[in-house]
Motif scaffolding. Sequence first.
Motif, PDB file in Angstrom:
ATOM      1  N   VAL A   8       0.835  -1.203   0.000  1.00  0.00           N
ATOM      2  CA  VAL A   8       0.000   0.000   0.000  1.00  0.00           C
ATOM      3  C   VAL A   8       0.869   1.251   0.000  1.00  0.00           C
ATOM      4  CG1 VAL A   8      -1.954  -1.107   1.099  1.00  0.00           C
ATOM      5  CG2 VAL A   8      -0.176  -0.106   2.518  1.00  0.00           C
ATOM      6  N   GLN A   9       0.342   2.295  -0.612  1.00  0.00           N
ATOM      7  CA  GLN A   9       1.050   3.577  -0.699  1.00  0.00           C
ATOM      8  C   GLN A   9       0.867   4.354   0.600  1.00  0.00           C
ATOM      9  OE1 GLN A   9       2.527   4.004  -3.736  1.00  0.00           O
ATOM     10  NE2 GLN A   9       3.611   5.895  -3.186  1.00  0.00           N
ATOM     11  N   VAL A  10       1.951   4.845   1.137  1.00  0.00           N
ATOM     12  CA  VAL A  10       1.864   5.636   2.364  1.00  0.00           C
ATOM     13  C   VAL A  10       1.137   6.948   2.059  1.00  0.00           C
ATOM     14  CG1 VAL A  10       3.180   6.839   4.156  1.00  0.00           C
ATOM     15  CG2 VAL A  10       4.004   4.653   3.261  1.00  0.00           C
ATOM     16  N   PRO A  11       0.057   7.254   2.785  1.00  0.00           N
ATOM     17  CA  PRO A  11      -0.682   8.497   2.515  1.00  0.00           C
ATOM     18  C   PRO A  11       0.156   9.734   2.842  1.00  0.00           C
ATOM     19  CG  PRO A  11      -1.502   7.429   4.496  1.00  0.00           C
ATOM     20  CD  PRO A  11      -0.549   6.469   3.873  1.00  0.00           C
ATOM     21  N   HIS A  12      -0.201  10.812   2.197  1.00  0.00           N
ATOM     22  CA  HIS A  12       0.594  12.036   2.311  1.00  0.00           C
ATOM     23  C   HIS A  12       0.728  12.502   3.762  1.00  0.00           C
ATOM     24  CE1 HIS A  12       2.373  15.840   1.058  1.00  0.00           C
ATOM     25  NE2 HIS A  12       1.504  16.470   1.843  1.00  0.00           N
ATOM     26  N   HIS A  13      -0.349  12.388   4.550  1.00  0.00           N
ATOM     27  CA  HIS A  13      -0.304  12.917   5.909  1.00  0.00           C
ATOM     28  C   HIS A  13       0.538  12.074   6.859  1.00  0.00           C
ATOM     29  CE1 HIS A  13      -3.513   9.920   6.286  1.00  0.00           C
ATOM     30  NE2 HIS A  13      -3.304   9.945   7.581  1.00  0.00           N
ATOM     31  N   LEU A  14       1.028  10.915   6.385  1.00  0.00           N
ATOM     32  CA  LEU A  14       1.865  10.062   7.234  1.00  0.00           C
ATOM     33  C   LEU A  14       3.305   9.952   6.731  1.00  0.00           C
ATOM     34  CD1 LEU A  14      -0.567   7.083   7.987  1.00  0.00           C
ATOM     35  CD2 LEU A  14      -0.002   9.017   9.473  1.00  0.00           C
ATOM     36  N   ILE A  15       3.602  10.597   5.634  1.00  0.00           N
ATOM     37  CA  ILE A  15       4.940  10.484   5.047  1.00  0.00           C
ATOM     38  C   ILE A  15       6.021  10.954   6.024  1.00  0.00           C
ATOM     39  CG2 ILE A  15       6.463  11.459   3.268  1.00  0.00           C
ATOM     40  CD1 ILE A  15       4.195  11.317   1.309  1.00  0.00           C
ATOM     41  N   HIS A  16       5.711  11.940   6.850  1.00  0.00           N
ATOM     42  CA  HIS A  16       6.718  12.460   7.784  1.00  0.00           C
ATOM     43  C   HIS A  16       7.146  11.421   8.815  1.00  0.00           C
ATOM     44  CE1 HIS A  16       2.965  12.949  10.037  1.00  0.00           C
ATOM     45  NE2 HIS A  16       3.709  13.013  11.140  1.00  0.00           N
ATOM     46  N   LEU A  17       6.308  10.370   9.014  1.00  0.00           N
ATOM     47  CA  LEU A  17       6.652   9.331   9.979  1.00  0.00           C
ATOM     48  C   LEU A  17       7.710   8.368   9.439  1.00  0.00           C
ATOM     49  CD1 LEU A  17       3.079   8.482  11.307  1.00  0.00           C
ATOM     50  CD2 LEU A  17       4.809   9.938  12.378  1.00  0.00           C
ATOM     51  N   ARG A  18       7.714   8.178   8.128  1.00  0.00           N
ATOM     52  CA  ARG A  18       8.708   7.313   7.484  1.00  0.00           C
ATOM     53  C   ARG A  18       9.197   8.033   6.225  1.00  0.00           C
ATOM     54  NH1 ARG A  18       7.928   1.746   8.956  1.00  0.00           N
ATOM     55  NH2 ARG A  18       7.189   1.748  11.118  1.00  0.00           N
ATOM     56  N   GLU A  19      10.127   8.947   6.396  1.00  0.00           N
ATOM     57  CA  GLU A  19      10.526   9.834   5.312  1.00  0.00           C
ATOM     58  C   GLU A  19      11.099   9.093   4.102  1.00  0.00           C
ATOM     59  OE1 GLU A  19      13.122  12.794   6.788  1.00  0.00           O
ATOM     60  OE2 GLU A  19      11.646  13.708   8.134  1.00  0.00           O
ATOM     61  N   HIS A  20      11.707   7.951   4.332  1.00  0.00           N
ATOM     62  CA  HIS A  20      12.340   7.220   3.234  1.00  0.00           C
ATOM     63  C   HIS A  20      11.542   5.976   2.831  1.00  0.00           C
ATOM     64  CE1 HIS A  20      15.791   9.829   3.741  1.00  0.00           C
ATOM     65  NE2 HIS A  20      15.830   9.528   5.030  1.00  0.00           N
ATOM     66  N   GLN A  21      10.275   5.953   3.204  1.00  0.00           N
ATOM     67  CA  GLN A  21       9.433   4.793   2.894  1.00  0.00           C
ATOM     68  C   GLN A  21       8.167   5.245   2.192  1.00  0.00           C
ATOM     69  OE1 GLN A  21       8.808   2.145   6.207  1.00  0.00           O
ATOM     70  NE2 GLN A  21       7.156   1.039   5.199  1.00  0.00           N
ATOM     71  N   ALA A  22       8.028   4.870   0.925  1.00  0.00           N
ATOM     72  CA  ALA A  22       6.864   5.284   0.143  1.00  0.00           C
ATOM     73  C   ALA A  22       5.740   4.270   0.191  1.00  0.00           C
ATOM     74  CB  ALA A  22       7.271   5.521  -1.304  1.00  0.00           C
ATOM     75  N   THR A  23       6.059   2.994   0.490  1.00  0.00           N
ATOM     76  CA  THR A  23       5.055   1.944   0.533  1.00  0.00           C
ATOM     77  C   THR A  23       5.240   1.094   1.784  1.00  0.00           C
ATOM     78  OG1 THR A  23       6.444   0.412  -0.741  1.00  0.00           O
ATOM     79  CG2 THR A  23       4.928   1.828  -1.987  1.00  0.00           C
ATOM     80  N   ALA A  24       4.235   0.297   2.092  1.00  0.00           N
ATOM     81  CA  ALA A  24       4.299  -0.605   3.249  1.00  0.00           C
ATOM     82  C   ALA A  24       3.560  -1.900   2.922  1.00  0.00           C
ATOM     83  CB  ALA A  24       3.691   0.057   4.483  1.00  0.00           C
ATOM     84  N   PRO A  25       4.070  -3.044   3.388  1.00  0.00           N
ATOM     85  CA  PRO A  25       3.392  -4.320   3.146  1.00  0.00           C
ATOM     86  C   PRO A  25       2.304  -4.572   4.187  1.00  0.00           C
ATOM     87  CG  PRO A  25       5.439  -4.722   4.309  1.00  0.00           C
ATOM     88  CD  PRO A  25       5.359  -3.229   4.085  1.00  0.00           C
ATOM     89  N   VAL A  26       1.194  -5.148   3.742  1.00  0.00           N
ATOM     90  CA  VAL A  26       0.110  -5.557   4.630  1.00  0.00           C
ATOM     91  C   VAL A  26      -0.365  -6.933   4.162  1.00  0.00           C
ATOM     92  CG1 VAL A  26      -2.154  -4.988   5.586  1.00  0.00           C
ATOM     93  CG2 VAL A  26      -0.605  -3.151   4.900  1.00  0.00           C
ATOM     94  N   ALA A  27      -0.608  -7.844   5.087  1.00  0.00           N
ATOM     95  CA  ALA A  27      -1.009  -9.195   4.678  1.00  0.00           C
ATOM     96  C   ALA A  27      -1.833  -9.878   5.767  1.00  0.00           C
ATOM     97  CB  ALA A  27       0.223 -10.041   4.354  1.00  0.00           C
TER      98      ALA A  27
END
Length: 315
Positions: free
Chosen positions: A110-129
């Motif tokens: 999943v794509q990291v939403p804009h309002h949470l990008i500051h929490l993981r500055e170098h992470q654009a996506t995250a795995p969910v399963a």
Amino acid sequence: IESASQIASAPELGLITPEWVDEFPVEAIEGFETCIYLKMDASKIWSELTRTVSADLLLFLQHLRCLEMFDGEKLLASFLRHETNGYTHIDDCSSELATSTRYLVLQKTVQVPHHLIHLREHQATAPVALAFSVDHLGKVMQNGPKPIYAFLPVRSSGLRFALHADFEVVAGRDDLVEESSWNEWLQSEAAAIFCDMFLPTRCTQDDSDTAWLQFIPLRNEASQPVLAFSDKVVDLLRMRKCIPVEGIDHAQFVIPGSVLVCPPAFTHLFDSSWLRGATGCSAIASFVDTARDHAALEILGCNMDVSLALQRCLA
């Protein structure tokens, strides 16, 4: 790669420093280009590892295919992970009688939403399963609560399937960080996977029209860290056509709020079309097998008050 440092005894933390070695201490595993050899010298740590290491450790470690543990030359544990026909298999080859566990793993990046990008500055996506145990026929099985994973198990969840995401965890890695907007977002994405990917696969099998009910996350079963996931699943399903009903082809479903759930004998006494008109419900269902099914249907918003319906019918 060999571990050059020793691991300190609990409760202190130790460091693992890899260093390159020219001769591998044990025979390399055929078919694998990269092997990591970790020497465990601390007896307390070793005894804890041999007690807790299980095949499930490999479930969400996408790049780790094999895990073996030796005491000298004696093989203590051997696990192998592979994918076949859309299922993840984890083989336990620790003894002569090898066993294999099969999972239906539903995953999404999943794509990291804009309002949470500051929490993981170098992470654009995250795995969910989500991972469900299945038998040799591919039928989903319910065999006890599963852990929350953040690549490795974190803690119990109370859910009847494994929930994995790149969660924020506490320093001891035994719980999720509380009041974390990052974790809440990942749980909402996991809820969408349950409704969009798991539910459709269960609602298209003749013998599984209502089997998915046993996997509805109930609040009284879910642990505190996954309550947001449980609530989101229920919110999504209340607006989803997911309840099979009497008098309609099995492949057709209606939203929970339009359903009256009653015992099978009730539908034998009264015509279904007449019942729908008399009770104000657009559909009738009569498939409650367990108290848990009843609780799941009730939290989804189904009408469970049969006595009130009967009064309306006889008025």
